[in-house]
Design a protein around this motif. Structure first.
Motif, short mmCIF file in Angstrom:
data_model
loop_
_atom_site.label_atom_id
_atom_site.label_comp_id
_atom_site.label_asym_id
_atom_site.label_seq_id
_atom_site.Cartn_x
_atom_site.Cartn_y
_atom_site.Cartn_z
N SER A 40 -34.59 -41.94 -15.00
CA SER A 40 -35.93 -41.24 -15.47
C SER A 40 -36.98 -42.60 -15.59
CB SER A 40 -35.70 -40.72 -16.64
OG SER A 40 -35.38 -41.60 -17.61
N ASN A 41 -37.72 -42.64 -14.35
CA ASN A 41 -38.07 -43.60 -14.28
C ASN A 41 -39.71 -43.22 -14.11
OD1 ASN A 41 -38.57 -42.49 -11.98
ND2 ASN A 41 -37.70 -43.47 -11.12
N GLU A 42 -40.99 -44.02 -14.53
CA GLU A 42 -42.35 -43.87 -14.25
C GLU A 42 -42.58 -42.64 -14.13
OE1 GLU A 42 -44.60 -46.59 -16.17
OE2 GLU A 42 -45.63 -46.98 -13.93
N LYS A 43 -41.92 -42.28 -12.76
CA LYS A 43 -42.74 -41.48 -11.71
C LYS A 43 -42.57 -40.28 -12.27
CE LYS A 43 -41.56 -40.53 -6.64
NZ LYS A 43 -41.03 -39.97 -6.87
N ILE A 44 -41.43 -40.10 -12.63
CA ILE A 44 -40.13 -38.80 -13.10
C ILE A 44 -41.14 -38.78 -14.13
CG2 ILE A 44 -38.64 -37.14 -14.48
CD1 ILE A 44 -36.97 -39.68 -12.57
N VAL A 45 -41.86 -39.21 -15.66
CA VAL A 45 -42.50 -39.07 -16.09
C VAL A 45 -43.81 -38.63 -16.34
CG1 VAL A 45 -43.51 -39.75 -18.22
CG2 VAL A 45 -41.37 -40.34 -17.50
N ILE A 46 -44.29 -39.73 -14.65
CA ILE A 46 -45.63 -39.10 -14.73
C ILE A 46 -45.45 -37.07 -14.12
CG2 ILE A 46 -47.39 -39.54 -13.13
CD1 ILE A 46 -47.05 -42.40 -13.04
N GLU A 47 -44.46 -37.59 -12.68
CA GLU A 47 -44.52 -36.42 -12.17
C GLU A 47 -44.58 -34.56 -13.08
OE1 GLU A 47 -43.57 -37.35 -8.12
OE2 GLU A 47 -42.11 -36.85 -9.16
N ASP A 48 -43.63 -34.88 -14.18
CA ASP A 48 -43.78 -34.22 -15.29
C ASP A 48 -44.57 -33.74 -16.20
OD1 ASP A 48 -41.00 -33.45 -14.95
OD2 ASP A 48 -39.96 -34.15 -16.40
N ILE A 49 -45.30 -34.79 -16.58
CA ILE A 49 -46.92 -34.19 -17.10
C ILE A 49 -47.52 -33.74 -16.99
CG2 ILE A 49 -48.52 -35.91 -18.35
CD1 ILE A 49 -46.89 -38.17 -19.28
N LEU A 50 -47.23 -33.97 -15.23
CA LEU A 50 -49.05 -33.56 -14.36
C LEU A 50 -48.53 -31.82 -14.13
CD1 LEU A 50 -48.75 -35.62 -10.94
CD2 LEU A 50 -50.93 -34.93 -12.35
N LYS A 51 -46.77 -31.61 -13.80
CA LYS A 51 -46.55 -30.54 -13.79
C LYS A 51 -47.20 -29.47 -15.39
CE LYS A 51 -42.30 -29.68 -13.14
NZ LYS A 51 -41.27 -29.78 -12.85
N GLN A 52 -46.59 -29.68 -16.33
CA GLN A 52 -46.75 -30.02 -17.82
C GLN A 52 -48.62 -29.28 -17.56
OE1 GLN A 52 -44.11 -28.73 -19.86
NE2 GLN A 52 -45.44 -27.58 -20.38
N LEU A 53 -49.52 -30.56 -17.39
CA LEU A 53 -50.49 -29.73 -17.54
C LEU A 53 -51.35 -28.72 -16.63
CD1 LEU A 53 -52.35 -33.42 -17.29
CD2 LEU A 53 -52.16 -31.58 -19.74
N TYR A 54 -50.51 -28.14 -15.50
CA TYR A 54 -51.48 -27.94 -14.62
C TYR A 54 -50.77 -26.45 -14.82
CZ TYR A 54 -50.47 -24.86 -10.35
OH TYR A 54 -50.54 -23.69 -8.99
N HIS A 55 -49.27 -26.09 -16.11
CA HIS A 55 -48.81 -24.65 -15.74
C HIS A 55 -49.62 -24.42 -16.90
CE1 HIS A 55 -45.47 -23.86 -12.64
NE2 HIS A 55 -44.68 -25.54 -13.13
N THR A 56 -49.57 -25.26 -17.48
CA THR A 56 -50.76 -24.59 -19.12
C THR A 56 -52.47 -24.89 -18.39
OG1 THR A 56 -50.18 -26.68 -19.73
CG2 THR A 56 -51.30 -26.04 -21.58
#
Lengths: 340, 471
Positions: A40-56
């Motif tokens: 779980s590196n930075e890339k995964i964190v960034i992508e998960d944040i983006l996805k979360q924002l998108y869905h919200t």
């Protein structure tokens, strides 16, 4: 050999087995946990944040850093740090304390969503994984596939428009079909519609929907809707759901001319001695299973009746085109017929 | 056509495809199938339109009925196994009389008369010839009885009904009803059972059937089970019950095998195999009178002879190895006794001994030679009178005499029980391993199929041994 004692030997054996279980049990095993943490590196964190924002944002809500850290599984410190970097790279921006996607952030998020839904489609069509496993597996895969691999996958799957849950798959250009529909829990009594989406999160509710054997694509008619129960008919069966469960099912209201006659029932409801005609195969029957059924002659217009029941009443052999073919109950529930 | 118009066409097509909706492809495919079947039904006519409503349907009602379905099935399987095991005794005895008691001494005599060096004589006649002869004598008769009977049932059309009746049970463990057939075939020979999995057309269920086929006691293992049960289990009860006791022990082991088959099928389908594609369908073809002679011929040639030939190919080198390890010395010890000593403590943990483990290693090519090898090695390492010489496998006519040798070799009831368990739960023979590889074309699944049962065997025998010693 002098120290040998069967009791110690047994204890040692069970200790080793327990250790092996703790290390390698599916998902929660220490080995997997450590392996995931290393990955779980930075890339995964960034992508998960983006996805979360998108869905919200898609569901019309707003999110701030606090609620974001609660929604994601990562360490709070890492999330704050990564958000800082993302603001610098103009993926996200602050509007007061509300966190918002920038245009480039939205594009990036759509790419991740695209991989996730394509992979779920792939798992549904080309593998035998259980529905319950799709989401979790796509959660990992979405961080791994490159842009080219994703496009190749999409081509192989015939550029599908929707994933198996009915969510639209964004195109390479970021176009996305919109799902028109209302939550089943919000429908008025006697409204007729078609199930277009079944949400796969949270697990607990999704499991209940699967257990009810509700199929995407089926036409429904609501007969009762109050605070305790949503009751509806679909494919000749009656379903009763708690409103909280029904809220995870999206239904598109059908126009008058779209409504198909209602004596459309599942093959599993056919009784011995009855004759019926096949109307089609449900969208829930996918990939190889679906093709096999078509190959065997389960096609629109074919006459069908029960030939034999096995001692356990499952499978049942059906007479199709002069051949006796046995199907299991879950297969028969995915074939739609009209009784003569 | 210039680039611009090509681009506009592509844009238009992707736009249209987007608008056409998701149901289009499914509808198109279904439409094609429906049209094809309409065309076919117009142009193909069948003479016998209602063949399903004659005698066929009456038979089907009986063999799949709630009351009679299962009893008929078990009766038929029981009769076939009984015919095979009992019926094979006589030709087996004759063959072993001929090959082991007549031709073997004759060859030895011949070798002496042309003064062949002792090592060449031992290697070829005591090693290679004896192992091959043993495999033929033990394996040929049961297979020549079992396979034709089984193929007759298959030809008649009864077997798909068995799969139909049992599918519900197999479905619970993630397997296909047809696995009932491949398992039954495995009672004859696991290699043939693995080949028979071709009838399962769903990839996941087929792999399950292949990997778990080894849990069917095969022809090569029935005699071992029966012999050990007779000597040791039969001896602990009053002699009037000894036949019944040993029979129940053997059946118990076979049933335990079925239990392991269901359990392993379930575990595989929930873990390593869950991603494989899984479909189900089962056609119940109309019955037809079996073509007797053709069936006998093809089952003898296709199944019996091919399997036998492969077994001989593998067994002959094994015989050579057995002879060599007993006759090649490192320092003062033969390779065999050296290996036995080093395996002994591990064997003790499992409630077995080094001899049994070594016998199972050298007898990977053929389970038939396990008992002769064990007897030979027991006599050799314990210096008991009665053997045929180093590296010469033998069996005795009376079970009691064999029991005496084994007891002199330190065997107890625990050893016997664990040997029976280990005979059920150990790696498939090399013929089967090779067949699995040919059928799956995958090193991974071949390895799983080979290693998994032997690990289970180690665990089970270990647990039994410890618990036994605790009490």
């Amino acid at each position: 050999m002098n120290t040998y004692n069967p009791a110690y030997a047994l204890l040692l054996f069970f200790a080793i087995s327990l250790l092996g279980y703790l290390l390698f049990r599916p998902q929660k095993g220490w080995f997997w946990v450590i392996k995931n943490n290393l990955k779980s590196n930075e890339k995964i964190v960034i992508e998960d944040i983006l996805k979360q924002l998108y869905h919200t944002e898609n569901s019309g809500k707003e999110i701030n850093v606090n609620s974001l850290t609660r929604a994601l599984k990562f360490n709070d410190r890492i999330i704050v740090e990564v958000i800082g970097k993302m603001t610098n790279n103009e993926l996200v921006q602050f509007d007061g304390d509300v966190l918002k996607l920038t245009n480039s952030g939205r594009d990036y998020a759509l790419r991740i969503v695209r991989v996730h839904r394509l992979w779920e489609k792939y798992l549904a069509e080309k593998t035998g994984y259980d529905k319950m496993d799709w989401h979790e597996m796509a959660e990992t895969k979405e961080h791994e596939l490159s842009y080219e691999e994703t496009n190749l996958l999409a081509t192989q799957l015939g550029n599908p428009k929707y994933d198996p849950h009915g969510d639209p798959i964004p195109t390479t250009l970021g176009e996305i079909a919109d799902v028109k529909g209302e939550f089943l829990s919000a429908l008025a009594v006697n409204s007729v519609g078609k199930i277009v989406h079944i949400e796969d999160e949270p697990d607990v509710i999704y499991k209940q929907i699967l257990a009810e054997n509700i199929h995407i694509g089926s036409q429904i008619r609501v007969v009762k809707n109050n605070k305790q129960r949503v009751v509806f008919y679909a494919e000749g069966e009656e379903f009763k759901l708690a409103p909280i469960v029904a809220a995870n099912i999206t239904v598109r209201i059908l126009e008058k001319d779209e409504i198909i006659e209602e004596n459309r029932v599942r093959l599993s409801s056919l009784k011995e001695g009855e004759v019926a005609h096949i109307l089609g195969i449900s969208k829930e029957s996918r990939g190889e299973s679906r093709r096999r059924l078509l190959d065997l002659g389960f096609v629109k217009g074919t006459k069908i009746s029960i030939d034999l029941k096995s001692p356990m009443r499952n499978p049942i052999a059906y007479l199709v085109k002069g051949t006796s073919i046995a199907l299991r109950k879950d297969q028969a529930s995915k074939i739609l017929i009209k009784k003569d | 056509m210039n680039n611009n118009s090509i681009k506009s066409i592509i844009d238009l097509s992707s736009d249209l495809r987007w608008k056409i909706g998701d149901d289009f492809y499914d509808g198109l495919a279904e439409g094609i199938y429906a049209d094809a079947s309409k065309i076919a039904s117009r142009s193909v006519s069948t003479e016998n339109q209602n063949k399903r409503f004659g005698i066929d349907s009456k038979i089907d009602k009986i063999v799949t009925s709630k009351t009679w379905g299962f009893p008929i099935m078990f009766l038929i399987l029981g009769v076939i196994l009984w015919l095979t095991i009992i019926g094979a005794n006589y030709p087996s005895a004759m063959l072993s009389q001929l090959l082991l008691d007549t031709i073997h001494p004759f060859l030895k005599g011949l070798a002496t008369s042309i003064s062949m060096p002792w090592w060449l004589d031992g290697f070829l006649i005591d090693g290679v010839y004896l192992a091959a002869a043993w495999v033929i004598a033990v394996m040929l008769p049961p297979m020549a009885i079992f396979f034709p009977l089984f193929t007759l049932l298959e030809d008649f059309g009864y077997l798909p009904r068995v799969a139909f009746n049992l599918d519900y049970l197999f479905k619970k463990s993630g397997a296909h009803g047809k696995q009932a057939l491949t398992m039954s075939m495995g009672f004859g020979c696991n290699a043939a059972g693995v080949v028979a999995t071709r009838i399962i057309d769903s990839p996941r269920e087929r792999l399950i059937a292949i990997i778990t086929n080894n849990f069917s006691l095969c022809n090569g293992r029935w005699p071992t089970q029966i012999l050990i049960a007779t000597i040791f289990i039969g001896a602990v009860v009053p002699s009037s019950f000894s036949g019944l006791a040993s029979l129940s022990a053997v059946i118990g082991i076979a049933v335990l095998g079925l239990f392991f088959m269901f359990f392993t099928s379930w575990a595989l389908s929930k873990t390593v195999l869950k991603g494989e594609v899984s479909t189900f369908n089962l056609e119940l073809p109309p019955y037809r009178p079996p073509r007797f002679w053709k069936t006998i011929y093809t089952s003898l040639i296709d199944r019996t002879m091919i399997v036998l030939w492969r077994a001989i190919l593998f067994a002959a080198p094994a015989g050579a190895v057995i002879w060599l390890i007993s006759n090649i010395y490192i320092g003062n010890e033969s390779i065999a006794s050296w290996t036995i000593n080093s395996l002994d403590s591990f064997g003790f943990l499992l409630g077995l001994n080094g001899i049994i483990l070594l016998a199972y290693i050298v007898a990977i090519p053929a389970n038939e030679i396990v008992i002769p090898t064990i007897l030979m090695l027991t006599v050799l390492t314990n210096g008991i009178v009665g053997g045929q010489g180093a590296g010469v496998m033998f069996e005795l006519d009376s079970a009691n005499a064999m029991g005496d040798i084994l007891r002199a070799g330190g065997w107890t009831l625990l050893t016997a029980i664990n040997l029976m368990l280990f005979s059920l739960l150990h790696n498939p023979c090399s013929t089967t391993i090779y067949t699995i590889y040919k059928e799956t074309k995958s090193v991974k699944w071949t390895t799983v199929a080979s290693i998994l049962p032997v690990i289970m065997g180690f665990v089970i025998t270990f647990l039994v041994a410890q618990v036994w010693r605790l009490f």
